[in-house]
Scaffold this motif. Structure first.
Motif, PDB file in Angstrom:
ATOM      1  N   SER A  27       0.916  -1.420  -0.059  1.00 17.58           N
ATOM      2  CA  SER A  27      -0.085   0.118  -0.075  1.00 17.58           C
ATOM      3  C   SER A  27       0.982   1.294  -0.132  1.00 17.58           C
ATOM      4  O   SER A  27       0.388   2.183  -0.538  1.00 17.58           O
ATOM      5  CB  SER A  27      -0.996  -0.002   1.280  1.00 17.58           C
ATOM      6  N   GLN A  28       2.041   1.189   0.652  1.00 15.61           N
ATOM      7  CA  GLN A  28       2.887   2.431   0.633  1.00 15.61           C
ATOM      8  C   GLN A  28       3.584   2.631  -0.821  1.00 15.61           C
ATOM      9  O   GLN A  28       3.686   3.773  -1.205  1.00 15.61           O
ATOM     10  CB  GLN A  28       4.097   2.046   1.627  1.00 15.61           C
ATOM     11  N   LEU A  30       1.861   1.946  -3.641  1.00 19.06           N
ATOM     12  CA  LEU A  30       0.945   2.659  -4.141  1.00 19.06           C
ATOM     13  C   LEU A  30       0.673   3.857  -3.953  1.00 19.06           C
ATOM     14  O   LEU A  30       0.445   5.049  -4.949  1.00 19.06           O
ATOM     15  CB  LEU A  30      -0.547   1.739  -3.804  1.00 19.06           C
ATOM     16  N   ARG A  31       1.169   4.434  -2.593  1.00 19.59           N
ATOM     17  CA  ARG A  31       0.957   5.782  -2.282  1.00 19.59           C
ATOM     18  C   ARG A  31       2.043   6.346  -2.995  1.00 19.59           C
ATOM     19  O   ARG A  31       1.967   7.513  -3.718  1.00 19.59           O
ATOM     20  CB  ARG A  31       0.991   5.986  -0.920  1.00 19.59           C
ATOM     21  N   PHE A  32       3.216   5.852  -3.124  1.00 22.53           N
ATOM     22  CA  PHE A  32       4.322   6.509  -3.719  1.00 22.53           C
ATOM     23  C   PHE A  32       4.086   6.632  -5.171  1.00 22.53           C
ATOM     24  O   PHE A  32       4.254   7.823  -5.779  1.00 22.53           O
ATOM     25  CB  PHE A  32       5.475   5.595  -3.510  1.00 22.53           C
ATOM     26  N   GLN A  33       3.688   5.751  -5.952  1.00 23.09           N
ATOM     27  CA  GLN A  33       3.232   5.848  -7.257  1.00 23.09           C
ATOM     28  C   GLN A  33       2.058   6.952  -7.547  1.00 23.09           C
ATOM     29  O   GLN A  33       2.456   7.962  -8.376  1.00 23.09           O
ATOM     30  CB  GLN A  33       2.342   4.415  -7.726  1.00 23.09           C
ATOM     31  N   GLN A  34       1.173   7.164  -6.503  1.00 28.90           N
ATOM     32  CA  GLN A  34       0.486   8.022  -6.650  1.00 28.90           C
ATOM     33  C   GLN A  34       0.743   9.547  -6.560  1.00 28.90           C
ATOM     34  O   GLN A  34       0.546  10.458  -7.432  1.00 28.90           O
ATOM     35  CB  GLN A  34      -0.993   7.879  -5.772  1.00 28.90           C
ATOM     36  N   ASP A  35       1.325   9.668  -5.395  1.00 33.24           N
ATOM     37  CA  ASP A  35       2.224  10.956  -5.103  1.00 33.24           C
ATOM     38  C   ASP A  35       3.199  11.373  -6.424  1.00 33.24           C
ATOM     39  O   ASP A  35       3.042  12.475  -6.739  1.00 33.24           O
ATOM     40  CB  ASP A  35       3.016  11.019  -3.732  1.00 33.24           C
ATOM     41  N   GLU A  38       1.327  12.508  -9.356  1.00 35.58           N
ATOM     42  CA  GLU A  38       0.582  13.653  -9.061  1.00 35.58           C
ATOM     43  C   GLU A  38       1.609  14.812  -9.346  1.00 35.58           C
ATOM     44  O   GLU A  38       1.510  15.855  -9.552  1.00 35.58           O
ATOM     45  CB  GLU A  38      -0.018  13.786  -7.931  1.00 35.58           C
ATOM     46  N   THR A  65       4.915  -2.037 -10.101  1.00 35.02           N
ATOM     47  CA  THR A  65       4.558  -0.863  -9.643  1.00 35.02           C
ATOM     48  C   THR A  65       5.344   0.263 -10.344  1.00 35.02           C
ATOM     49  O   THR A  65       4.910   1.378 -10.943  1.00 35.02           O
ATOM     50  CB  THR A  65       4.465  -0.489  -8.035  1.00 35.02           C
TER      51      THR A  65
END
Lengths: 130, 338
Positions: A27-28, A30-35, A38, A65
């Motif tokens: 999940s971390q 995926l957050r890295f990917q999203q950040d 963006e 990822t």
């Protein structure tokens, strides 16, 4: 719990340097990917260097990822280079059977930045590159 | 972090005052160690610490109880509620004793309370000292189980509970495998709770690590535990990374497909030195294991290399799965060639 930072995304010129500081769970990641995606849009970055030197494992999820990030960045008009894959990690990735051909890589941060600069210059120079 | 620690401790310790103490103790230990903990690992560390603190308390209590008859009363003056607690304790113990057979009870009391040695007991019973000692061990194991049940005022919900608890209490690994204790603990909440003090008993083993798996972070914890244990055998760093990567692939399946599972990492001595990882879950199971081991098999986003990829990284690899009951993956890497 707001712990220490797991990754950082810094801007340098038209380039982003994204460093992962410690082992990330799914999940971390995926957050890295999203950040990161963006930030690419917000900063109008043309190149991204992802530093994974701190990772002791790149398994199928982490690799896919990274590939996704590369593809998303490309769609947003930025070139991605992954740097710092440790030798043992590279061996394990190959034995695991991961296909990573589409990911552009460089040995370390310096080479990665040079690569991105070269691509950007090449693209501006009449798009010799691709 | 505090709510998690509180929840973990409260789930295992019914008494609130004790639970509060243990939570404080856990936090103190985590704070003391915070510099050594890798960033992002504070929470898993706290969870493990909380479990250890609880297990230690049970172990100490159990040891005190076993040795109680040996001490002249050296205990400090009793607190007001101690009397009530002691009374409950006595009730539970008395109740547990009634659940033993008469012969078991008589032998145990003669040995533990009256201090009769195994030789003279053996002479009375027409047996050997060794056999009496073994019988006493079995009786103690049974008494521990019955005591826990009586203290909790519960009856085990299934027929499998008692044999499993007994196998854990006696520390008999072969028997634990026979009754499939590890799987039962995943399925039965009562046994999972009662087994904590039973498992904490006995010699603490430093050649194995268990990691409970529920969430993403546990995948990272499991692979780091495997790497650390394997490093003790002097594996090359390439091998360590391969083990960690294989664990990552396999344990992820537990988080994805099953709600809960457990990873056991063991160092092996025979037939030669190596590391064995057993990942067990109580999930839906894999309908067709052969198919799942085939290259390119995929049921989730990703490269679909979970099982075949991990198999390539390890020396030995086996999958056992039962639809509706769960999956067990066992994989081994040897330190030196056979």
């Amino acid at each position: 719990m707001p712990g220490p930072r797991l990754f950082s995304i810094l801007r340098q010129g038209s380039c982003l340097i994204a460093s992962i500081h410690t082992a990330l769970d799914d999940s971390q990641l995926l957050r890295f990917q999203q950040d990161l995606v963006e930030t690419i849009g917000r900063d109008r970055a043309r190149g991204v260097v992802i530093d994974v030197a701190a990772l002791d494992v790149l398994d199928s999820f982490a690799t896919s990822t990274l590939r996704d990030i590369g593809e998303m960045a490309r769609l947003r008009g930025a070139a991605t280079v992954v740097v710092g894959i440790q030798p043992e990690v590279a061996i394990a990735m190959v034995r695991l059977g991961l296909r990573t051909g589409v990911l552009e890589t460089a040995l370390d941060l310096e080479e990665g930045l040079a690569r991105v600069d070269g691509r950007l210059a090449g693209a501006a120079d009449g798009r010799r590159d691709r | 972090m505090i709510p998690i620690v509180r929840r973990i401790v409260a789930a295992r310790v019914p008494d609130r005052a004790t639970a509060d103490d243990l939570v404080q103790e856990t936090l103190a230990r985590v704070l003391a160690a915070v510099e050594r903990i890798e960033p992002g690992m504070v929470e898993p560390y706290a969870i493990v610490t909380a479990r250890n603190v609880v297990a230690t308390m049970w172990r100490d209590q159990d040891r005190q109880r076993r040795h109680q008859h040996r001490v002249v009363d050296l205990r400090p003056p009793e607190l007001p509620d101690e009397d009530v607690l002691a009374q409950e304790d006595r009730h539970a113990m008395a109740e547990a004793l009634t659940r033993l057979s008469e012969r078991e009870r008589d032998t145990l009391l003669a040995h533990e309370v009256s201090g009769q040695d195994t030789h003279s007991l053996a002479a009375e019973l027409g047996s050997t000292a060794g056999a009496v000692a073994a019988q006493l061990n079995r009786t103690r194991a049974r008494l521990r189980v019955e005591y826990l049940l009586a203290a909790d005022r519960v009856e085990p919900p299934t027929e499998r509970c008692r044999p499993v608890l007994l196998a854990l209490s006696s520390g008999d690994r072969r028997r634990q495998r026979e009754v499939d204790a590890a799987r039962h603990l995943l399925e039965c909440e009562l046994c999972a709770r009662l087994s904590e003090p039973l498992m904490g008993r006995g010699r603490s083993r430093d050649d194995e690590v268990r990691v409970a798996v529920r969430v993403d972070a546990d995948v990272v914890a499991a692979r780091q535990a495997a790497r650390e244990l394997a490093a003790r055998l002097g594996f090359a760093s390439t091998d360590l990374t391969e083990v960690a990567t294989a664990v990552s692939e396999i344990v992820r399946n537990i988080v994805r497909f099953a709600d809960a599972g457990e990873v056991l990492v063991e160092l092996l001595d025979s037939p030669r030195r190596g590391i064995r990882i057993t990942a067990r879950d109580s999930g839906p199971g894999i309908p067709d294991v052969q198919e799942a081991l085939r290259e390119g098999y995929s049921t989730y986003r990703g490269l679909g290399l979970g099982l075949p990829g991990a198999r390539r990284l390890m020396d030995e690899f086996a999958v056992a799965s039962e639809p509706g009951r769960g999956t067990t993956v066992t994989m081994t890497k040897w330190r030196e060639a056979g």
